[in-house]
Design a protein around this motif. Structure first.
Motif, PDB file in Angstrom:
ATOM      1  N   ILE A 291       0.824  -1.204   0.000  1.00  0.00           N
ATOM      2  CA  ILE A 291       0.000   0.000   0.000  1.00  0.00           C
ATOM      3  C   ILE A 291       0.864   1.263   0.000  1.00  0.00           C
ATOM      4  N   GLY A 292       0.445   2.255  -0.763  1.00  0.00           N
ATOM      5  CA  GLY A 292       1.122   3.546  -0.749  1.00  0.00           C
ATOM      6  C   GLY A 292       0.155   4.613  -0.259  1.00  0.00           C
ATOM      7  N   ALA A 293       0.699   5.819  -0.009  1.00  0.00           N
ATOM      8  CA  ALA A 293      -0.180   6.876   0.487  1.00  0.00           C
ATOM      9  C   ALA A 293       0.125   8.186  -0.216  1.00  0.00           C
ATOM     10  N   THR A 294      -0.896   8.970  -0.464  1.00  0.00           N
ATOM     11  CA  THR A 294      -0.715  10.210  -1.224  1.00  0.00           C
ATOM     12  C   THR A 294       0.057  11.272  -0.454  1.00  0.00           C
ATOM     13  N   TRP A 295       0.070  11.161   0.861  1.00  0.00           N
ATOM     14  CA  TRP A 295       0.770  12.200   1.630  1.00  0.00           C
ATOM     15  C   TRP A 295       2.278  11.942   1.675  1.00  0.00           C
ATOM     16  N   ASN A 296       2.728  10.786   1.216  1.00  0.00           N
ATOM     17  CA  ASN A 296       4.171  10.605   1.053  1.00  0.00           C
ATOM     18  C   ASN A 296       4.582  11.321  -0.219  1.00  0.00           C
ATOM     19  N   ASP A 297       5.122  10.612  -1.196  1.00  0.00           N
ATOM     20  CA  ASP A 297       5.448  11.264  -2.453  1.00  0.00           C
ATOM     21  C   ASP A 297       4.387  10.835  -3.478  1.00  0.00           C
ATOM     22  N   PHE A 298       3.410  11.699  -3.677  1.00  0.00           N
ATOM     23  CA  PHE A 298       2.254  11.306  -4.477  1.00  0.00           C
ATOM     24  C   PHE A 298       2.639  10.777  -5.852  1.00  0.00           C
ATOM     25  N   GLU A 299       3.488  11.557  -6.552  1.00  0.00           N
ATOM     26  CA  GLU A 299       3.850  11.174  -7.921  1.00  0.00           C
ATOM     27  C   GLU A 299       4.467   9.776  -7.947  1.00  0.00           C
ATOM     28  N   LYS A 300       5.362   9.545  -7.006  1.00  0.00           N
ATOM     29  CA  LYS A 300       6.089   8.290  -6.979  1.00  0.00           C
ATOM     30  C   LYS A 300       5.171   7.117  -6.617  1.00  0.00           C
ATOM     31  N   GLU A 301       4.423   7.307  -5.556  1.00  0.00           N
ATOM     32  CA  GLU A 301       3.540   6.231  -5.098  1.00  0.00           C
ATOM     33  C   GLU A 301       2.486   5.913  -6.154  1.00  0.00           C
ATOM     34  N   PHE A 302       2.017   6.983  -6.788  1.00  0.00           N
ATOM     35  CA  PHE A 302       0.986   6.788  -7.785  1.00  0.00           C
ATOM     36  C   PHE A 302       1.520   6.015  -8.986  1.00  0.00           C
ATOM     37  N   GLU A 303       2.764   6.324  -9.349  1.00  0.00           N
ATOM     38  CA  GLU A 303       3.410   5.621 -10.456  1.00  0.00           C
ATOM     39  C   GLU A 303       3.524   4.124 -10.137  1.00  0.00           C
ATOM     40  N   LEU A 304       3.893   3.835  -8.900  1.00  0.00           N
ATOM     41  CA  LEU A 304       4.022   2.437  -8.475  1.00  0.00           C
ATOM     42  C   LEU A 304       2.680   1.716  -8.543  1.00  0.00           C
ATOM     43  N   PHE A 305       1.657   2.440  -8.139  1.00  0.00           N
ATOM     44  CA  PHE A 305       0.309   1.877  -8.188  1.00  0.00           C
ATOM     45  C   PHE A 305      -0.094   1.595  -9.641  1.00  0.00           C
ATOM     46  N   LYS A 306       0.225   2.574 -10.488  1.00  0.00           N
ATOM     47  CA  LYS A 306      -0.099   2.473 -11.898  1.00  0.00           C
ATOM     48  C   LYS A 306       0.568   1.250 -12.534  1.00  0.00           C
ATOM     49  N   GLU A 307       1.822   1.040 -12.145  1.00  0.00           N
ATOM     50  CA  GLU A 307       2.575  -0.089 -12.706  1.00  0.00           C
ATOM     51  C   GLU A 307       2.179  -1.423 -12.089  1.00  0.00           C
ATOM     52  N   GLY A 308       1.367  -1.378 -11.066  1.00  0.00           N
ATOM     53  CA  GLY A 308       0.949  -2.617 -10.417  1.00  0.00           C
ATOM     54  C   GLY A 308       1.873  -3.085  -9.320  1.00  0.00           C
ATOM     55  N   LYS A 309       2.847  -2.223  -8.950  1.00  0.00           N
ATOM     56  CA  LYS A 309       3.749  -2.612  -7.868  1.00  0.00           C
ATOM     57  C   LYS A 309       3.131  -2.360  -6.491  1.00  0.00           C
ATOM     58  N   LEU A 310       2.150  -1.504  -6.473  1.00  0.00           N
ATOM     59  CA  LEU A 310       1.339  -1.337  -5.262  1.00  0.00           C
ATOM     60  C   LEU A 310      -0.078  -1.787  -5.597  1.00  0.00           C
TER      61      LEU A 310
END
Ligand code: ADP
Ligand code: MG
Length: 503
Positions: A291-310
């Protein structure tokens, strides 16, 4: 608003029954609701469920209210047929002569054509029945006319030419400039940054209703519909969605973990505060959830989510939140979970209450004090602080809380003196991430809400029902396996990117 709407709805229902001799079907009820709220929308339903009939009755209903409609059909024979049906419907009206219907038919005699031309150019009609071809041929005239309703039967035919889309939009009052700007916005597609592309859209605009049995429009231009007509942007304008809402009454972390483990992937998790979010994310991480969170590094976490790593991404559910509006990833986002209803909380103490509370209380008080009422004719023009002074001058603390309790009895009042109002638009925006229009196809989404409080839940549920006609299921009525299959299935058939076709 609600009362007026209900009254209108009853009226429309009776009107339909009167001229059609049969009640509205379920589909038609949903469309009627949107129509009466003056929303532009798409009727996607199989042939034979009553789309055309609905369009005809709707135009007649508007005509009786002094409003103009254009009905657009793919062929002359369908236009002719609809004209005849409409004449039949019209005959059932007491004031049948009040409604003028004008049909274009390319095989008319010369004198008929001349008469048509004269009436067409002078707008001597309430309902204009034309073909797709006519829209292309006469776009110069049509684009300068204004229609309260443009009903396009079988939209697939008209979407073959993107110029037609501009004409349709101009017919309901959009300027070339507005269309151009919206096209640019779509081209640059900078929505990923969470930027709002709110067009001031629907003010003084007509309504566009398009019907389709299987619509799969390609290219950039069809997206203009949703960009300009606010199918998804702007307050209280809604897309058609296909979402199953599930309420889970017991708010426990273990239950949350269990559900995430069932759904596995493609999950947005909404929390009301960052503080609470941090605690939950920590718990889920400890239990092996990616799981990632938007209050960390949004761009980075979101990219990971997009790629399916989160598998899960957590964010705060505020109306302008990054996760609520800033993303559009239909293939990845399948589920959302609200860790309690998005809410506004207002202190209702006299010296802290927001304006709308003060205003309601003061108006209520004045209604019961006619003598005083004469002095304060327009409460809404008073400045907030002035209003606050007046409230504390005239109303005792005791009366104040009595009135508040009466007025807001359908909302929740907490023990610490806060008024809690579910933030319905945020719930709609957030859950809407899971069910997106791709051209005119929809992905299936699931929205799960943890909410222990029945008052808040009922309030959200009834407003959602009113606005979207969406239903809820309780946890024990859910077949997760079936639901997840449906979710996956709806994403299989649309694995091509419409944006690429037109650029
Ligand atoms: P569509 O445009 O979706 O193919 P139509 O409007 O042509 O559907 O309607 C299909 C058939 O269903 C027609 O025979 C019509 O008279 C009938 N119909 C439409 N609305 C209703 C209704 N509310 N109740 C019963 N029959 C209906
Ligand atoms: Mg039809």
């Amino acid at each position: 608003l609600y009362w007026n709407f209900q009254q209108n709805f009853d009226m429309f229902e009776k009107f339909f029954e009167h001229i059609f001799q049969k009640p509205l079907t379920g589909y038609q009820r949903t469309w009627a609701r949107r129509f009466l709220l003056s929303k532009s929308f798409t009727l996607v339903a199989p042939t034979g469920v009553g789309k055309t009939t609905f369009g005809l009755v709707a135009s007649l209903f508007l005509a009786l209210n002094g409003k103009k409609s254009a009905l657009v059909f793919p062929t002359i024979s369908l236009a002719q047929q609809s004209f005849e049906r409409l004449e039949e419907f019209k005959a059932k009206l007491e004031n049948a002569n009040a409604v003028k219907i004008l049909l274009f038919n390319s095989s008319m005699t010369k004198s008929r054509k001349e008469e048509f031309e004269k009436r067409f150019l002078s707008c001597d009609f309430d309902i204009l029945i034309i073909t797709t071809q006519f829209v292309s041929k006469r776009k110069d005239v049509l684009s300068k006319m204004f229609f309260d309703l443009v009903f396009v039967d079988d939209v697939d035919a008209i979407l073959k030419s993107s110029k037609n889309i501009d004409t349709l939009l101009q017919m309901i009052g959009f300027s070339e400039d507005e269309i151009e700007k919206a096209t640019e916005r779509l081209r640059s597609k900078n929505k990923e940054n969470g930027q709002d592309t709110v067009s001031n859209g629907s003010k003084n605009k007509g309504m566009l209703i398009v019907s389709s049995a299987t619509a799969k429009p390609q290219g950039l231009k069809p997206l203009l519909f949703r960009e300009l007509l606010g199918f998804e942007i702007g307050r209280f304008t809604f897309n058609i969605r296909n979402i199953t809402n599930i309420r889970i009454k017991k708010k426990s972390k273990e239950k949350l973990l269990e559900i995430i483990n069932i759904l596995k992937d493609g999950i947005l998790l909404f929390v009301n505060t960052e503080e609470e979010g941090k605690e939950i994310v920590k718990f889920l991480l400890e239990n092996g959830i990616k799981i990632g969170a938007t209050w960390n590094d949004f761009e980075k976490e979101f990219e990971l989510f997009k790629e399916g790593k989160l598998n899960v991404i957590c964010g705060v559910s505020s109306y302008y939140g990054k996760l609520i509006r800033g993303i559009d990833l239909p293939s990845r986002i399948k589920y959302c979970i609200f860790w309690e209803t998005p809410c506004f909380k207002f202190l209702i103490d006299m010296d802290k209450a927001p304006r709308f509370v003060l205003e309601r209380v003061f108006v209520e008080y004045l209604d019961n004090h006619p003598k005083l009422k004469g002095y304060f004719k327009s409460v809404d023009s008073l400045q907030t602080e002035k209003l606050r002074q007046l409230v504390s001058k005239y109303i005792s603390k005791e009366d104040y809380s009595k009135i508040v309790n009466e007025i807001f009895s359908h909302l929740k009042l907490t023990d610490d003196g806060k008024l809690v109002i579910p933030d319905v638009p945020t719930y709609i925006q957030g859950s809407g991430r899971t069910s997106r229009m791709f051209g005119m196809r929809l992905t299936k989404g699931v929205s799960i809400l943890f909410e222990e409080d029945d008052t808040i839940f009922e309030s959200l549920k009834s407003r959602l029902m009113f606005l979207l006609d969406e239903e809820w299921v309780e946890e024990n009525g859910v077949d997760f396996k079936n639901l997840m299959e449906e979710v996956e299935e709806s994403r299989k058939i649309q694995n091509h990117d419409f944006y690429q076709n037109d650029t």
